[in-house]
Design a protein around this motif. Sequence first.
Motif, PDB file in Angstrom:
ATOM      1  N   GLU A 286       0.676  -0.996   0.101  1.00  0.00           N
ATOM      2  CA  GLU A 286      -0.052  -0.359  -0.310  1.00  0.00           C
ATOM      3  C   GLU A 286       0.816   1.549   0.563  1.00  0.00           C
ATOM      4  O   GLU A 286       0.755   2.443  -0.583  1.00  0.00           O
ATOM      5  CB  GLU A 286      -1.324   0.151   1.610  1.00  0.00           C
ATOM      6  CG  GLU A 286      -2.741  -1.542   1.058  1.00  0.00           C
ATOM      7  CD  GLU A 286      -3.177  -1.293  -0.100  1.00  0.00           C
ATOM      8  OE1 GLU A 286      -3.540   0.038  -0.522  1.00  0.00           O
ATOM      9  OE2 GLU A 286      -3.167  -2.148   0.025  1.00  0.00           O
ATOM     10  N   CYS A 287       2.127   1.221   0.637  1.00  0.00           N
ATOM     11  CA  CYS A 287       2.936   2.401   0.661  1.00  0.00           C
ATOM     12  C   CYS A 287       3.092   3.202  -1.091  1.00  0.00           C
ATOM     13  O   CYS A 287       3.541   3.478  -1.309  1.00  0.00           O
ATOM     14  CB  CYS A 287       3.764   1.812   1.459  1.00  0.00           C
ATOM     15  SG  CYS A 287       5.586   3.511   1.765  1.00  0.00           S
ATOM     16  N   LYS A 289       1.869   1.969  -3.602  1.00  0.00           N
ATOM     17  CA  LYS A 289       0.183   1.867  -4.504  1.00  0.00           C
ATOM     18  C   LYS A 289       0.351   3.864  -4.100  1.00  0.00           C
ATOM     19  O   LYS A 289       0.399   5.111  -5.017  1.00  0.00           O
ATOM     20  CB  LYS A 289      -0.522   1.894  -3.868  1.00  0.00           C
ATOM     21  CG  LYS A 289      -0.825  -0.061  -4.469  1.00  0.00           C
ATOM     22  CD  LYS A 289      -1.763  -0.280  -4.227  1.00  0.00           C
ATOM     23  CE  LYS A 289      -1.904  -1.711  -4.442  1.00  0.00           C
ATOM     24  NZ  LYS A 289      -3.071  -3.184  -3.958  1.00  0.00           N
ATOM     25  N   ALA A 290       0.318   4.634  -2.541  1.00  0.00           N
ATOM     26  CA  ALA A 290       0.636   5.694  -2.327  1.00  0.00           C
ATOM     27  C   ALA A 290       1.484   6.031  -2.616  1.00  0.00           C
ATOM     28  O   ALA A 290       1.206   7.964  -3.173  1.00  0.00           O
ATOM     29  CB  ALA A 290       0.087   5.562  -0.620  1.00  0.00           C
ATOM     30  N   ARG A 294       3.034  10.341   0.183  1.00  0.00           N
ATOM     31  CA  ARG A 294       1.975   9.631   1.126  1.00  0.00           C
ATOM     32  C   ARG A 294       2.406   8.950   2.384  1.00  0.00           C
ATOM     33  O   ARG A 294       2.432   8.674   3.930  1.00  0.00           O
ATOM     34  CB  ARG A 294       0.165   9.080   0.366  1.00  0.00           C
ATOM     35  CG  ARG A 294      -0.816  10.578   0.383  1.00  0.00           C
ATOM     36  CD  ARG A 294      -2.184   9.895   0.148  1.00  0.00           C
ATOM     37  NE  ARG A 294      -2.935  10.561  -0.371  1.00  0.00           N
ATOM     38  CZ  ARG A 294      -4.223  10.153  -0.558  1.00  0.00           C
ATOM     39  NH1 ARG A 294      -4.608   8.979  -0.920  1.00  0.00           N
ATOM     40  NH2 ARG A 294      -5.042  11.425  -1.434  1.00  0.00           N
ATOM     41  N   CYS A 295       3.362   7.902   1.970  1.00  0.00           N
ATOM     42  CA  CYS A 295       3.825   7.052   2.858  1.00  0.00           C
ATOM     43  C   CYS A 295       5.548   7.406   2.113  1.00  0.00           C
ATOM     44  O   CYS A 295       6.207   7.594   1.398  1.00  0.00           O
ATOM     45  CB  CYS A 295       4.042   5.698   1.968  1.00  0.00           C
ATOM     46  SG  CYS A 295       4.671   4.322   2.398  1.00  0.00           S
ATOM     47  N   ASP A 355       6.042   2.841   8.596  1.00  0.00           N
ATOM     48  CA  ASP A 355       6.432   4.478   7.685  1.00  0.00           C
ATOM     49  C   ASP A 355       6.829   4.907   8.356  1.00  0.00           C
ATOM     50  O   ASP A 355       8.270   4.895   7.823  1.00  0.00           O
ATOM     51  CB  ASP A 355       5.282   5.482   6.961  1.00  0.00           C
ATOM     52  CG  ASP A 355       5.378   5.680   6.530  1.00  0.00           C
ATOM     53  OD1 ASP A 355       6.750   6.068   5.584  1.00  0.00           O
ATOM     54  OD2 ASP A 355       5.194   7.270   5.854  1.00  0.00           O
ATOM     55  N   GLU A 546      -8.243   4.844   5.486  1.00  0.00           N
ATOM     56  CA  GLU A 546      -7.106   4.053   4.395  1.00  0.00           C
ATOM     57  C   GLU A 546      -6.081   4.055   5.117  1.00  0.00           C
ATOM     58  O   GLU A 546      -6.340   4.953   6.466  1.00  0.00           O
ATOM     59  CB  GLU A 546      -6.943   5.164   3.280  1.00  0.00           C
ATOM     60  CG  GLU A 546      -8.599   6.079   2.466  1.00  0.00           C
ATOM     61  CD  GLU A 546      -7.976   6.758   1.586  1.00  0.00           C
ATOM     62  OE1 GLU A 546      -7.222   7.320   0.916  1.00  0.00           O
ATOM     63  OE2 GLU A 546      -9.250   7.662   1.021  1.00  0.00           O
ATOM     64  N   PHE A 548      -2.476   5.355   4.107  1.00  0.00           N
ATOM     65  CA  PHE A 548      -2.349   6.097   4.317  1.00  0.00           C
ATOM     66  C   PHE A 548      -3.073   7.435   3.223  1.00  0.00           C
ATOM     67  O   PHE A 548      -3.395   8.060   2.405  1.00  0.00           O
ATOM     68  CB  PHE A 548      -1.354   6.054   3.197  1.00  0.00           C
ATOM     69  CG  PHE A 548      -0.176   5.084   4.108  1.00  0.00           C
ATOM     70  CD1 PHE A 548       0.683   5.226   4.404  1.00  0.00           C
ATOM     71  CD2 PHE A 548       0.010   3.906   3.359  1.00  0.00           C
ATOM     72  CE1 PHE A 548       1.797   4.102   4.584  1.00  0.00           C
ATOM     73  CE2 PHE A 548       0.787   2.944   3.387  1.00  0.00           C
ATOM     74  CZ  PHE A 548       1.386   3.060   4.183  1.00  0.00           C
ATOM     75  N   PRO A 549      -3.746   7.746   5.029  1.00  0.00           N
ATOM     76  CA  PRO A 549      -5.149   8.573   4.049  1.00  0.00           C
ATOM     77  C   PRO A 549      -4.030  10.662   4.437  1.00  0.00           C
ATOM     78  O   PRO A 549      -3.049  10.805   4.206  1.00  0.00           O
ATOM     79  CB  PRO A 549      -5.921   9.150   6.245  1.00  0.00           C
ATOM     80  CG  PRO A 549      -4.958   9.206   6.893  1.00  0.00           C
ATOM     81  CD  PRO A 549      -4.126   7.911   5.779  1.00  0.00           C
ATOM     82  N   ALA A 550      -4.791  11.027   3.301  1.00  0.00           N
ATOM     83  CA  ALA A 550      -4.496  11.842   3.048  1.00  0.00           C
ATOM     84  C   ALA A 550      -4.251  13.339   3.918  1.00  0.00           C
ATOM     85  O   ALA A 550      -3.491  13.494   3.938  1.00  0.00           O
ATOM     86  CB  ALA A 550      -5.460  13.157   1.756  1.00  0.00           C
TER      87      ALA A 550
END
Length: 584
Positions: A286-287, A289-290, A294-295, A355, A546, A548-550
Amino acid sequence: MHSLRLRALALGATAALGLGLTTTATAAPTTAQADTTATAWKPSENSKLNKVATPRLSWFSCYGGARCANAKVPLDYDKPAGTKTNVAVLRLPATGKRIGTLFVNPGGPGGSSTEMAYFADQWLSPEVRAKFDVVGVDPRGVGFSDHVQCLPVEDQDTVFSKVSSAFPVGWTQEQRWIQGMKKISRACSTNALATSMSTAEVARDMEMVRRAIGDGPLSYLGFSYGSHLGTTYANMFPGNFRSIVIDGTLSPTSWSGTAWNQSLPLERRLRSGVGAHKALDKILTECGKAGPDRCSFATGGDPKKKYAAMTASLKKEPAVITDPYTGEEMTLTYADLVGTVLSGLYDPEAPMLVDFMLSDIEWMIGQSQGAAARRAGGHQVDQRTITAIKQADQAPRRAFAYDNSLDAFLSVTCTDSRETTKIADYPAYAKQQETKAPGFGPLWLWGSAGCAGDSFTGQDEDAYVGPYDKVSPKGVLIVGNYWDPATNYDGAVQTRNTLGRSRLISSDSWGHTAYGVSQCVTTRVDRYLVSGASPSSDATCPAESEPFPATEEPVEETVQQLLATKSLPKAARGQGFPAPTVVR
């Protein structure tokens, strides 16, 4: 908790069934299917306890607003008139119109139930607090109950120094670990209290306190290892409970062992390392992808490849890093890295916590190696990263002169678990676990190495090792978290498939346990506890945020995180538990 390794122990082992093979979560059977294969109930445990005098609880005001008592119960329930052991009981009155008593247990093995009950206002929903007195019974050997002590005080530091890292790496460290674990587990094997601390004995004690309170069938909420206490009680006393909730659920057949899996070490049966590895892999995916916005760990490449390179480098040679707050130099090993990451995985905000931990460590390693990282300039290392690194190799300490946390963990775990392994084979098991779940597999494996068949030899003859499929008039509510790094979600599925009557809530949330973190889970658990009516079907609770939310949103602490920072306040003489009797 003390060292990161003991934090892992105190929060419990983990769960999944199966001969060391990978298992896949499958749909739970219908109630009809479960009931046709379940074992009929025979009231043998009630008959045994009917021969024991119900303890008299002399309640007294304690700690400002609570009520305390001590219960004398048989050390061996087969000898009701024989030696007694003391268990501490704390009761927090309901805040509204009460409907009964809710017993609680935080897990461990070794966590204090009296402390958990005392702080119920900080973790239990107001709706439940209004309806129930909350009662904590410190398990025998633990907390303010009689204390188990396996080693002489003068030997403790020497033994702990051998087992103080997150896990041993290499022949020399492994042999030291084996020596230390042998020393303490063999000492516990000859301690009368230690060999009478199986979960079955704790369930009997809880039943005796329930009878003493005289408040009708049991209501219970247990977390992590406390899930096994709930499962065991439901099978030993299937007609005696109103509602049982277990969150962070252990597979009972994996925990206690069976004829067909007792030749495997506990971690091979429970697969907690696999659960932790799965959670980290998901976070790193997910990191990526973000992205870096975000990460942070996605800066400069694929997070998975960067983590693999970091672990490979530390396996070859530890890094010397500097605490930016104190200027202190620290040696960061592969085991330290894994232990630090595991501490982050326990958090409900695990993606963001992992993270910044990995980003901090990457930056500190770079700073120690020269100019490339120095160009990054204003990186701010989070204090939690430094704390986690330092805790990864600290020897444990509690408030008492002798820290009995490892004694208590082994006394419960090893009296429960049937294991015919040899501790000399653990280095070979560790290599296998490193392949199955890099880092996390060996960490969890070595944590319970003291339960090897030739190391701990004091199994409780009255331990309950099944069957776990007793049909009960009321159903057990099971909670399993997909990304739990300690109690693998597979354990919840296996328990759902085993218990005679149960329902499963599956939660797509981070951290260890889900109650109080997932609103969906919390609402369903509260409804079941207050109503006493089992859900008609299983349920799935979707992710509520999420990875890693905005924009960062506040997330509640897990129950275990909150309790790790709490202890009963100091009390005036006569208004608190006396110092526990130490059983050597």
